[in-house]
Design a protein around this motif. Sequence first.
Motif, PDB file in Angstrom:
ATOM      1  N   CYS A 161      20.766  14.146  53.276  1.00 28.33           N
ATOM      2  CA  CYS A 161      20.776  14.591  54.669  1.00 28.33           C
ATOM      3  C   CYS A 161      20.668  16.117  54.709  1.00 28.33           C
ATOM      4  N   LEU A 162      19.528  16.602  55.167  1.00 30.18           N
ATOM      5  CA  LEU A 162      19.301  18.039  55.286  1.00 30.18           C
ATOM      6  C   LEU A 162      19.627  18.494  56.699  1.00 30.18           C
ATOM      7  N   HIS A 163      20.483  19.499  56.790  1.00 20.58           N
ATOM      8  CA  HIS A 163      20.895  20.050  58.078  1.00 20.58           C
ATOM      9  C   HIS A 163      20.415  21.498  58.178  1.00 20.58           C
ATOM     10  N   ILE A 164      19.539  21.755  59.116  1.00 21.52           N
ATOM     11  CA  ILE A 164      19.065  23.112  59.382  1.00 21.52           C
ATOM     12  C   ILE A 164      19.590  23.500  60.759  1.00 21.52           C
ATOM     13  N   SER A 165      20.545  24.411  60.785  1.00 20.63           N
ATOM     14  CA  SER A 165      21.162  24.810  62.051  1.00 20.63           C
ATOM     15  C   SER A 165      20.978  26.305  62.258  1.00 20.63           C
ATOM     16  N   ALA A 166      21.512  26.790  63.363  1.00 22.03           N
ATOM     17  CA  ALA A 166      21.405  28.221  63.639  1.00 22.03           C
ATOM     18  C   ALA A 166      22.347  29.025  62.763  1.00 22.03           C
ATOM     19  N   TYR A 167      23.621  28.580  62.689  1.00 20.39           N
ATOM     20  CA  TYR A 167      24.642  29.369  62.002  1.00 20.39           C
ATOM     21  C   TYR A 167      25.415  28.588  60.941  1.00 20.39           C
ATOM     22  N   GLY A 168      25.056  27.332  60.706  1.00 17.05           N
ATOM     23  CA  GLY A 168      25.786  26.523  59.749  1.00 17.05           C
ATOM     24  C   GLY A 168      26.749  25.573  60.431  1.00 17.05           C
TER      25      GLY A 168
END
Length: 382
Positions: A122-129
């Motif tokens: 599961c790859l999570h790409i967010s703004a700030y984590g």
Amino acid sequence: MRPLEGMRVVAVEQYGAGPYGTMFLADLGAEVIKIENAETGGDPARHVGPHMLGAADSQYFQAWNLSKRSVALDIKSPDGRRQFQALVQGADAVVNNLRGNLPGKLGIDYAGLQAVNPAVVCLHISAYGRDNERASWPGYDYLMQAEVGLMSLTGEPDGPPSRVGASMIDTMTGMTGVIGLLSAVLRARQTGIGCDVDTCLFDVAMHQLSYSAMWYLNEGDASRRLARSSHLSLVPVQTFPTADGWIFVMCMTEKFWQLFCEGIGRPDLPEDPRFAGFTARRENQAALTAVLDAVLRQAPTAHWLKILGGLLPVAPVKDLAEALDSDFVRAKGMVQSIPHPAKSAMKVLANPLKIDGVRPTQSACAPLGADNAALLGRQVPA
């Protein structure tokens, strides 16, 4: 056979960073299934103009989403959740670029999907984590350039802070994310155990500070904007005006400096104590720039490229149209035409990779929900 054929990636994504990264996976042969909510119009990028491709599609959207399939479902609804889990059962990875607090709430992290597929990554790409006080904050590329100091390094010293003209933090974050994803998928195929992989716009933007960050952290040396897009330590590495435009010269070594001076008819300059060595040239950059400006202004850019091109690193400074209309770009195959229902020969930028000397083939992203019947056995909801 393309390198990633046989890999399935389920993507809950929108706009830039996530879609750019998964587009590379799709170009390299992975089956990328883009999950979109038809009730909200799908990925908002589908509706970004000014150049539309019919209903719920645009050239802006296609630029981030080539070669993908589209399934329309609402993962918050019970039926949508079941359909989503069915796709995850056969997937190697699930990608999202939502706010950091949402994957856990939506159950699209490893904890929420482990029972469905223990090997899923599961790859999570967010703004700030996902693990800090800003996890719930929205964020975009330009904000990151502002906050990490990149804008303070971009532009002329007497001008306002400027952002890079393209969404480079989005694209770098997407590529950073898929490197982590592919690494974790390799491990999962060996162990049968998946995991979460995290990256975020803020961290990637900060990482782009590179040696400027090291200089400050270790020496208290804070880099600043320099005139003519100059290098922070090597001289001359900057733009120069010609008779009809601008040229970028990069004398990154003493050898290139010697060749440059010979090429422009000033072999005496390396013997001038003010310009003998990088340290001296950096300390006397203003004087050196004045000398070189006077020489290079005497002839057009094409003249200098004919003399210097291939001898040392130089390039013309082009506008967007000049760059894309370049014969060199066409000869390299960096512009390709692909069919689209609204545009029979839609021109796109080719993938910059070559596998066995061949660029990956590309196709338009499917219309919103076009793959529901094939992948879910039902049509897109009315």
